[in-house]
Write an enzyme that holds these catalytic residues in place. Structure first.
Site, PDB file in Angstrom:
ATOM      1  N   ASP A  82      -8.295 -25.542   3.526  1.00 39.61           N
ATOM      2  CA  ASP A  82      -7.079 -25.689   2.718  1.00 39.61           C
ATOM      3  C   ASP A  82      -6.599 -27.120   2.583  1.00 39.61           C
ATOM      4  O   ASP A  82      -5.682 -27.397   1.801  1.00 39.61           O
ATOM      5  CB  ASP A  82      -5.956 -24.840   3.346  1.00 39.61           C
ATOM      6  CG  ASP A  82      -6.284 -23.366   3.239  1.00 39.61           C
ATOM      7  OD1 ASP A  82      -6.374 -22.695   4.280  1.00 39.61           O
ATOM      8  OD2 ASP A  82      -6.499 -22.898   2.104  1.00 39.61           O
TER       9      ASP A  82
ATOM     10  N   HIS B  48      -2.309 -18.723   6.919  1.00 43.45           N
ATOM     11  CA  HIS B  48      -3.627 -18.280   6.426  1.00 43.45           C
ATOM     12  C   HIS B  48      -3.835 -18.829   5.018  1.00 43.45           C
ATOM     13  O   HIS B  48      -3.887 -20.037   4.830  1.00 43.45           O
ATOM     14  CB  HIS B  48      -3.681 -16.748   6.498  1.00 43.45           C
ATOM     15  CG  HIS B  48      -4.995 -16.101   6.208  1.00 43.45           C
ATOM     16  ND1 HIS B  48      -6.183 -16.767   6.159  1.00 43.45           N
ATOM     17  CD2 HIS B  48      -5.289 -14.796   5.962  1.00 43.45           C
ATOM     18  CE1 HIS B  48      -7.155 -15.915   5.884  1.00 43.45           C
ATOM     19  NE2 HIS B  48      -6.655 -14.704   5.761  1.00 43.45           N
TER      20      HIS B  48
ATOM     21  N   HIS C 254      -8.136 -24.523  13.211  1.00 45.71           N
ATOM     22  CA  HIS C 254      -8.801 -23.272  12.838  1.00 45.71           C
ATOM     23  C   HIS C 254      -9.103 -22.475  14.098  1.00 45.71           C
ATOM     24  O   HIS C 254      -9.453 -23.051  15.124  1.00 45.71           O
ATOM     25  CB  HIS C 254     -10.117 -23.565  12.094  1.00 45.71           C
ATOM     26  CG  HIS C 254     -10.607 -22.414  11.299  1.00 45.71           C
ATOM     27  ND1 HIS C 254     -11.302 -21.376  11.853  1.00 45.71           N
ATOM     28  CD2 HIS C 254     -10.450 -22.103   9.994  1.00 45.71           C
ATOM     29  CE1 HIS C 254     -11.586 -20.488  10.909  1.00 45.71           C
ATOM     30  NE2 HIS C 254     -11.074 -20.902   9.785  1.00 45.71           N
TER      31      HIS C 254
HETATM   32  C1  SDX Z   1      -7.441 -20.244   6.791  1.00 49.51           C
HETATM   33  O1  SDX Z   1      -9.566 -17.333  10.131  1.00 49.51           O
HETATM   34  C2  SDX Z   1     -10.086 -17.846   9.078  1.00 49.51           C
HETATM   35  O2  SDX Z   1     -11.282 -17.861   8.910  1.00 49.51           O
HETATM   36  C3  SDX Z   1      -9.082 -18.375   8.059  1.00 49.51           C
HETATM   37  C4  SDX Z   1      -9.683 -19.120   6.886  1.00 49.51           C
HETATM   38  C5  SDX Z   1     -10.461 -18.190   5.981  1.00 49.51           C
HETATM   39  O3  SDX Z   1     -11.334 -18.693   5.249  1.00 49.51           O
HETATM   40  O4  SDX Z   1     -10.119 -16.984   5.941  1.00 49.51           O
HETATM   41  O5  SDX Z   1     -10.503 -20.167   7.326  1.00 49.51           O
HETATM   42  C6  SDX Z   1      -8.580 -19.701   6.000  1.00 49.51           C
HETATM   43  O6  SDX Z   1      -6.509 -19.530   7.048  1.00 49.51           O
HETATM   44  C7  SDX Z   1      -7.536 -21.655   7.324  1.00 49.51           C
HETATM   45  C8  SDX Z   1      -6.310 -22.039   8.199  1.00 49.51           C
HETATM   46  C9  SDX Z   1      -5.155 -22.408   7.251  1.00 49.51           C
HETATM   47  N1  SDX Z   1      -3.930 -22.596   8.015  1.00 49.51           N
HETATM   48  C10 SDX Z   1      -3.400 -23.818   8.224  1.00 49.51           C
HETATM   49  O7  SDX Z   1      -3.932 -24.869   7.870  1.00 49.51           O
HETATM   50  C11 SDX Z   1      -2.046 -23.797   8.933  1.00 49.51           C
HETATM   51  C12 SDX Z   1      -2.031 -24.858  10.041  1.00 49.51           C
HETATM   52  N2  SDX Z   1      -2.978 -24.436  11.111  1.00 49.51           N
HETATM   53  C13 SDX Z   1      -2.437 -23.658  12.163  1.00 49.51           C
HETATM   54  O8  SDX Z   1      -1.271 -22.972  12.014  1.00 49.51           O
HETATM   55  C14 SDX Z   1      -3.464 -23.127  13.150  1.00 49.51           C
HETATM   56  O9  SDX Z   1      -4.380 -24.125  13.371  1.00 49.51           O
HETATM   57  C15 SDX Z   1      -4.196 -21.846  12.798  1.00 49.51           C
HETATM   58  C16 SDX Z   1      -3.247 -20.742  12.443  1.00 49.51           C
HETATM   59  C17 SDX Z   1      -5.121 -22.080  11.656  1.00 49.51           C
HETATM   60  C18 SDX Z   1      -5.018 -21.434  14.011  1.00 49.51           C
HETATM   61  O10 SDX Z   1      -4.121 -21.109  15.003  1.00 49.51           O
HETATM   62  P1  SDX Z   1      -4.609 -20.698  16.478  1.00 49.51           P
HETATM   63  O11 SDX Z   1      -6.093 -20.559  16.532  1.00 49.51           O
HETATM   64  O12 SDX Z   1      -3.778 -19.548  16.925  1.00 49.51           O
HETATM   65  O13 SDX Z   1      -4.307 -21.997  17.305  1.00 49.51           O
HETATM   66  P2  SDX Z   1      -2.957 -22.250  18.065  1.00 49.51           P
HETATM   67  O14 SDX Z   1      -1.800 -22.039  17.135  1.00 49.51           O
HETATM   68  O15 SDX Z   1      -3.011 -21.467  19.321  1.00 49.51           O
HETATM   69  O16 SDX Z   1      -3.037 -23.826  18.364  1.00 49.51           O
HETATM   70  C19 SDX Z   1      -3.745 -24.312  19.487  1.00 49.51           C
HETATM   71  C20 SDX Z   1      -3.063 -25.636  19.781  1.00 49.51           C
HETATM   72  C21 SDX Z   1      -1.540 -25.522  19.933  1.00 49.51           C
HETATM   73  O17 SDX Z   1      -1.134 -26.630  20.728  1.00 49.51           O
HETATM   74  P3  SDX Z   1      -0.647 -26.345  22.261  1.00 49.51           P
HETATM   75  O18 SDX Z   1       0.321 -25.169  22.226  1.00 49.51           O
HETATM   76  O19 SDX Z   1      -1.949 -25.985  22.983  1.00 49.51           O
HETATM   77  O20 SDX Z   1      -0.021 -27.625  22.729  1.00 49.51           O
HETATM   78  O21 SDX Z   1      -3.247 -26.533  18.657  1.00 49.51           O
HETATM   79  C22 SDX Z   1      -1.967 -26.820  18.087  1.00 49.51           C
HETATM   80  C23 SDX Z   1      -0.998 -25.761  18.572  1.00 49.51           C
HETATM   81  O22 SDX Z   1       0.326 -26.281  18.572  1.00 49.51           O
HETATM   82  N3  SDX Z   1      -2.167 -26.728  16.628  1.00 49.51           N
HETATM   83  C24 SDX Z   1      -1.630 -27.541  15.749  1.00 49.51           C
HETATM   84  C25 SDX Z   1      -2.108 -27.121  14.510  1.00 49.51           C
HETATM   85  N4  SDX Z   1      -2.906 -26.053  14.658  1.00 49.51           N
HETATM   86  C26 SDX Z   1      -2.932 -25.804  15.994  1.00 49.51           C
HETATM   87  N5  SDX Z   1      -0.797 -28.584  15.910  1.00 49.51           N
HETATM   88  C27 SDX Z   1      -0.445 -29.219  14.779  1.00 49.51           C
HETATM   89  N6  SDX Z   1      -0.860 -28.882  13.532  1.00 49.51           N
HETATM   90  C28 SDX Z   1      -1.690 -27.837  13.373  1.00 49.51           C
HETATM   91  N7  SDX Z   1      -2.119 -27.485  12.137  1.00 49.51           N
END
Ligand code: SDX
Length: 421
Positions: A357, A262, A301
């Site tokens: 981010d 997050h 996201h």
């Molecule tokens: C913020 O919610 C908000 O509004 C948050 C925010 C706010 O203003 O409050 O916008 C701020 O928190 C932004 C997000 C910051 N976090 C990151 O950048 C960390 C990296 N991102 C991830 O960990 C992820 O994308 C999340 C946590 C942001 C979202 O996770 P989800 O919606 O639960 O998605 P998921 O983990 O189920 O992923 C779906 C697929 C998966 O692949 P498969 O299992 O289907 O093969 O996408 C892949 C994931 O492995 N994936 C990624 C990835 N994010 C998702 N693969 C590589 N790198 C990534 N960053």
């Protein structure tokens, strides 16, 4: 075609038609048909936990609006305190309301001196500033016992003023403690962003606030001010639903934000860019992400399945800061990483785009903020959003948050004496 769904319980043949309203269907309706059966959604990815009029996201089209105003217009024309007023009150302030609001915030920036001295001295010098922030926001509740009267809207607003006003003081005190520098007290002649920068960086000589830094700070705080039911805002609403005071509810929101999935992602992005180290290592890193060995921090996201509009605005703001500081050497790696990811099927198929981010940390670092302060900056920006949702939840007289579960543990069994185990 009626705006409704029909659920049929195939065990009994009974059915129930439920209207679709505001994009949702009411769980209270299907409880009548399916007592004891719960819709299972552990990440709450397809569940609405609130009705809210504060922020609207359209993830497919990359749209973000605060109280109906597009984020692009607010970032260009507004200030962080004006946006804070808008989020809390629902309307932009007129000149008198704005003057009163700014005056209120400006004159609540100080911390109780005993708090300042005792709380910070009890931490190790290298304590992570987010650890200090989480506990010190909660600690403020001990200085404001009147904050427990959460049924009085005027009292709620008084505490909101205190929290918004004191976040820069709490944040800069945590930083100055971690680098062994004396605290800098607020200067009420400065605007919010300038006061924050001065409390961060003044050392020995009067700190001159660069206008490009002041405006970049305003824009970054505006962009982080709210984002509907994200993890930390949901935490603020859930903890607030127990009717605890706002300081302890906001400290819980800080704790949720701290996580690298997050708000901790902005710090993780810079560490990731450092570990990639060079242009040549971008492709191998991308392959590692696709193999599941790494996460591309700052990408992806839960809601945006398109470019996060905030990332686009931050990328533009970066140029104004870099014109003063010189380009951050990690920018080229970030741009190459974005280019490689946006043209790769792994990311395209999963609709993974840069989020808020991905670029913010590059600006913060160029402005002189240490990486362990990046999430603290996010928390300063998000405080008015957390408070607005907490206030809205109490205005709606919401029930205490208490979800159900699907039990998958052991059936009943008898106690086993030690000798028989
Ligand atoms: C913020 O919610 C908000 O509004 C948050 C925010 C706010 O203003 O409050 O916008 C701020 O928190 C932004 C997000 C910051 N976090 C990151 O950048 C960390 C990296 N991102 C991830 O960990 C992820 O994308 C999340 C946590 C942001 C979202 O996770 P989800 O919606 O639960 O998605 P998921 O983990 O189920 O992923 C779906 C697929 C998966 O692949 P498969 O299992 O289907 O093969 O996408 C892949 C994931 O492995 N994936 C990624 C990835 N994010 C998702 N693969 C590589 N790198 C990534 N960053």
């Amino acid at each position: 075609m009626t705006e409704s769904i029909t659920i049929i319980d195939n065990r009994t043949g009974e059915s129930l038609e439920i209207p679709i309203a505001n994009g949702g269907v009411d769980a209270a309706d299907w409880r009548k048909l399916l007592p004891g059966i719960w819709f299972h959604d552990p990440g709450l990815a397809t569940t609405s936990g609130a009705e809210s009029a504060i922020t609207e996201l359209d993830g497919e089209n990359g749209i973000l609006r605060y109280r109906g105003y597009p984020i692009e217009q607010l970032a260009e024309k507004s200030t962080f305190l004006e946006v804070s007023y808008l989020l809390l009150n629902g309307e932009l302030p007129n000149q008198q309301q704005s003057d009163e609001w700014v005056n209120e915030i400006t004159h609540h920036t100080y911390l109780h001196d005993k708090f300042r001295r005792k709380m910070y001295d009890s931490y190790h010098y290298d304590a992570h500033p987010m650890g200090l922030l989480c506990s010190n926001v909660a600690g403020l509740s001990t200085f404001y016992p009147d904050s427990k009267d959460i049924d009085d809207p005027a009292n709620r607003m008084k505490q909101a003023v205190r929290l918004i006003a004191k976040m820069p003081t709490l944040a800069t005190s945590a930083y100055r403690h971690s680098v062994g520098q004396p605290f800098v007290f607020p200067d009420n002649t400065l605007d919010y962003a300038s006061n924050f920068l001065r409390m961060m960086f003044e050392l020995g000589n009067p700190y001159e606030v660069d206008p490009a830094f002041q405006r970049a700070m305003e824009v970054l705080l505006i962009l982080h001010a709210d984002h509907e039911q994200n993890c930390s805002t949901t935490t603020a609403r859930v903890v607030g639903s127990s009717h605890t005071d706002p300081y302890t509810a906001m400290s819980a929101a800080c704790a949720a934000l701290y996580g690298p999935r997050h708000g901790g992602a902005n710090e993780a992005v810079l560490n990731m860019l450092d570990s990639i180290g060079s242009y040549e290592n971008v492709e191998p890193f991308i392959e590692g992400v696709k193999a599941g060995n790494e996460r591309l921090m700052g990408f992806g996201h839960r809601v945006y399945k398109n470019y996060d509009p905030r990332a686009r605005i931050i990328k533009e703001a970066a140029h104004d800061v870099f014109a003063v500081t010189g380009t951050n050497p990690l920018l080229d790696i970030a741009l190459k990483l974005e280019e490689a990811a946006l043209s790769d099927e792994y990311f395209i198929s999963r609709k993974l785009y840069p989020n808020v981010d991905f670029y913010s940390g590059l600006i913060y670092e160029s402005m002189g903020f240490p990486r362990n302060m990046f999430t603290v900056l996010f928390a300063i920006g998000r405080m008015p959003g957390w408070l607005s949702h907490w206030n809205e939840m109490l205005d709606q007289d919401s029930r205490i948050a208490r979800p159900r579960q699907l039990y998958i543990g052991e059936p009943e069994r008898d106690y086993i004496a030690m000798g028989d185990r």
